[in-house]
Design a protein around this motif. Structure first.
Motif, mmCIF file in Angstrom:
data_model
loop_
_atom_site.group_PDB
_atom_site.id
_atom_site.type_symbol
_atom_site.label_atom_id
_atom_site.label_comp_id
_atom_site.label_asym_id
_atom_site.label_seq_id
_atom_site.Cartn_x
_atom_site.Cartn_y
_atom_site.Cartn_z
ATOM 1 N N UNK A 28 0.824 -1.217 0.000
ATOM 2 C CA UNK A 28 0.000 0.000 0.000
ATOM 3 C C UNK A 28 0.861 1.273 0.000
ATOM 4 N N UNK A 29 2.085 1.144 0.499
ATOM 5 C CA UNK A 29 2.905 2.337 0.772
ATOM 6 C C UNK A 29 3.094 3.274 -0.430
ATOM 7 N N UNK A 30 3.361 2.737 -1.638
ATOM 8 C CA UNK A 30 3.551 3.684 -2.760
ATOM 9 C C UNK A 30 2.309 4.533 -3.040
ATOM 10 N N UNK A 31 1.114 3.936 -2.902
ATOM 11 C CA UNK A 31 -0.119 4.704 -3.150
ATOM 12 C C UNK A 31 -0.295 5.781 -2.076
ATOM 13 N N UNK A 32 0.038 5.414 -0.872
ATOM 14 C CA UNK A 32 -0.065 6.386 0.238
ATOM 15 C C UNK A 32 0.891 7.558 -0.007
ATOM 16 N N UNK A 33 2.134 7.207 -0.355
ATOM 17 C CA UNK A 33 3.150 8.241 -0.606
ATOM 18 C C UNK A 33 2.715 9.169 -1.752
ATOM 19 N N UNK A 34 2.115 8.561 -2.790
ATOM 20 C CA UNK A 34 1.641 9.324 -3.956
ATOM 21 C C UNK A 34 0.591 10.375 -3.520
ATOM 22 N N UNK A 35 -0.433 9.921 -2.783
ATOM 23 C CA UNK A 35 -1.490 10.843 -2.317
ATOM 24 C C UNK A 35 -0.910 11.911 -1.394
ATOM 25 N N UNK A 36 0.010 11.466 -0.543
ATOM 26 C CA UNK A 36 0.595 12.350 0.461
ATOM 27 C C UNK A 36 1.298 13.530 -0.212
ATOM 28 N N UNK A 91 10.456 10.105 -0.383
ATOM 29 C CA UNK A 91 9.494 9.022 -0.655
ATOM 30 C C UNK A 91 9.854 7.790 0.171
ATOM 31 N N UNK A 92 11.137 7.454 0.142
ATOM 32 C CA UNK A 92 11.592 6.255 0.887
ATOM 33 C C UNK A 92 11.278 6.400 2.375
ATOM 34 N N UNK A 93 11.577 7.592 2.912
ATOM 35 C CA UNK A 93 11.413 7.770 4.361
ATOM 36 C C UNK A 93 9.940 7.710 4.756
ATOM 37 N N UNK A 141 11.467 6.057 20.214
ATOM 38 C CA UNK A 141 12.604 6.917 19.896
ATOM 39 C C UNK A 141 12.602 7.278 18.406
ATOM 40 N N UNK A 142 12.342 6.250 17.572
ATOM 41 C CA UNK A 142 12.337 6.512 16.126
ATOM 42 C C UNK A 142 11.233 7.506 15.766
ATOM 43 N N UNK A 143 10.051 7.315 16.335
ATOM 44 C CA UNK A 143 8.926 8.184 15.989
ATOM 45 C C UNK A 143 9.170 9.607 16.507
ATOM 46 N N UNK A 144 9.755 9.703 17.696
ATOM 47 C CA UNK A 144 10.017 11.045 18.251
ATOM 48 C C UNK A 144 11.037 11.800 17.433
ATOM 49 N N UNK A 145 12.021 11.046 16.944
ATOM 50 C CA UNK A 145 13.061 11.682 16.153
ATOM 51 C C UNK A 145 12.432 12.305 14.897
ATOM 52 N N UNK A 146 11.442 11.627 14.344
ATOM 53 C CA UNK A 146 10.753 12.166 13.167
ATOM 54 C C UNK A 146 10.028 13.468 13.547
ATOM 55 N N UNK A 147 9.379 13.470 14.695
ATOM 56 C CA UNK A 147 8.738 14.693 15.182
ATOM 57 C C UNK A 147 9.759 15.809 15.316
ATOM 58 N N UNK A 148 10.897 15.484 15.940
ATOM 59 C CA UNK A 148 11.964 16.489 16.142
ATOM 60 C C UNK A 148 12.424 17.090 14.821
#
Ligand code: HEM
Lengths: 182, 123
Positions: free
Chosen positions: A43-51, A74-76, A95-102
């Motif tokens: 599903x990820x490529x379609x999600x990335x496309x819409x995003x 796109x990869x990230x 930690x990974x999710x917070x780093x994205x927020x940061x």
């Protein structure tokens, strides 16, 4: 707000384990999510496309990508989406999710944009959940992990504000009181 | 034995007596901006003044650190209708003092320093 709140003591990775507990994300739900990982990959490529279609069509959000390597983005984003279904929501995940927020705090992005964009992620994550034999349970689970991401994203912004103000005024509790508008 | 708050009020009262009518209000405040004890005019919000005093001292300490000029000893704000002074009272608290515009600053500074020292021994 002169009372000290115990929630103020919960910081960094501990916020995620607290929220997992608050939301009652169970081992069964984590297992359902994990079983959907390859569907999420598809599903990820379609999600990335819409995003990015949405982000790049809006001048105020598009300007953040003017000198960015889009293939890397796109990869990230796809990795972020697939990781929602990793099945292990522990401190390392937090930690990974917070780093994205940061990262988004650092680029001076108003928090309304990432929060609004979770709508796209929600739609595609629910599409993935619907492929599960117990689709209702899968949808419930996916909504929980996305709500966790909303919370963690927002927390990254709040943490930064409190930290910056606390550094300036020399006291975290004072910073919290000032932000509360006392 | 008087409570901590009563002891601090006694120090503030002494400061007000020793400086005639120069000091119009004073508060002992924690570094988190919460007032322990105060004598402030009725039209002044002690809570807000306490938060502002702690903020001013926090920012001043930050300036001291950035410029490497050492520990902050006092901050004086001179406005056209009065003065406001904040000074550390030990490591964990501050003394905020509100002054009349034409106050004898030399005297008040000496008295305020004594009061701050006394408060630091109480808190
Ligand atoms: C649901 C919302 C969003 C998600 C899940 C998301 C995801 C990500 C991820 C995973 C990264 C890599 C983070 C890292 O390396 O630490 C990233 C970076 C980035 N994001 Fe987002 N993003 C979101 C919303 C937005 C929005 C709304 C914008 C701009 C309008 C944006 C702009 C950027 C930029 C410019 C970077 C690269 C920052 C840099 O490395 O300098 N993102 N995003």
């Amino acid at each position: 707000m002169s009372v000290e709140r115990s929630s103020w003591q919960i910081k960094n990775e501990a916020t995620l384990s607290e929220l997992v507990q608050l939301m009652g994300l169970s081992a069964d739900e984590a297992a359902i999510l994990k079983s959907l990982q390859s569907a999420a990959q598809r599903q990820a490529p379609a999600m990335r496309e819409d995003f990015y279609k949405r982000l790049l069509a809006h001048p105020q959000t598009a300007e953040y990508f003017s000198d960015i390597n889009m293939n890397h983005m796109y990869d990230m984003l796809q990795t972020w989406f697939v990781e929602l279904f990793c099945g292990v929501y522990d401190e390392a995940y937090a930690r990974r999710r917070m780093k994205i927020g940061d990262t988004h705090v650092r680029i001076g992005l108003p928090v309304r944009y990432p929060l609004a964009m979770l709508d796209v992620a929600m739609k595609h994550a629910e599409d993935v959940a619907r492929t599960h034999a117990q689709s209702d349970a899968a949808i419930t689970a996916v909504r929980k992990v996305l709500a966790l991401d909303v919370a963690v994203f927002n927390q990254a912004y709040e943490d930064r504000q409190i930290q910056a103000l606390a550094e300036m005024v020399g006291n975290e509790r004072l910073a919290r009181r000032l932000l509360a508008g006392e | 034995m008087a409570s901590r708050q009563e002891q601090i009020i006694a120090v503030i009262d002494q400061l007000m007596t020793n400086t005639g009518t120069d000091v119009v209000g004073a508060a002992a405040v924690g570094l988190d901006g919460i007032s322990f004890a105060s004598r402030m005019a009725a039209d002044v919000s002690t809570e807000r003044v306490a938060a502002v005093a702690a903020t001013i001292m926090g920012v001043t300490r930050r300036v001291g650190g950035e410029l490497r000029i050492g520990a902050a000893e006092e901050v004086i704000i001179k406005a056209n209708k009065g003065l406001f002074m904040v000074l550390p009272a030990g490591d964990q608290s501050l003394l905020a003092v509100n002054l009349r515009q034409d106050a004898n600053l030399g005297l008040v500074r000496l008295e305020a320093r004594d009061a701050a020292r006394a408060i630091s021994q109480i808190v």
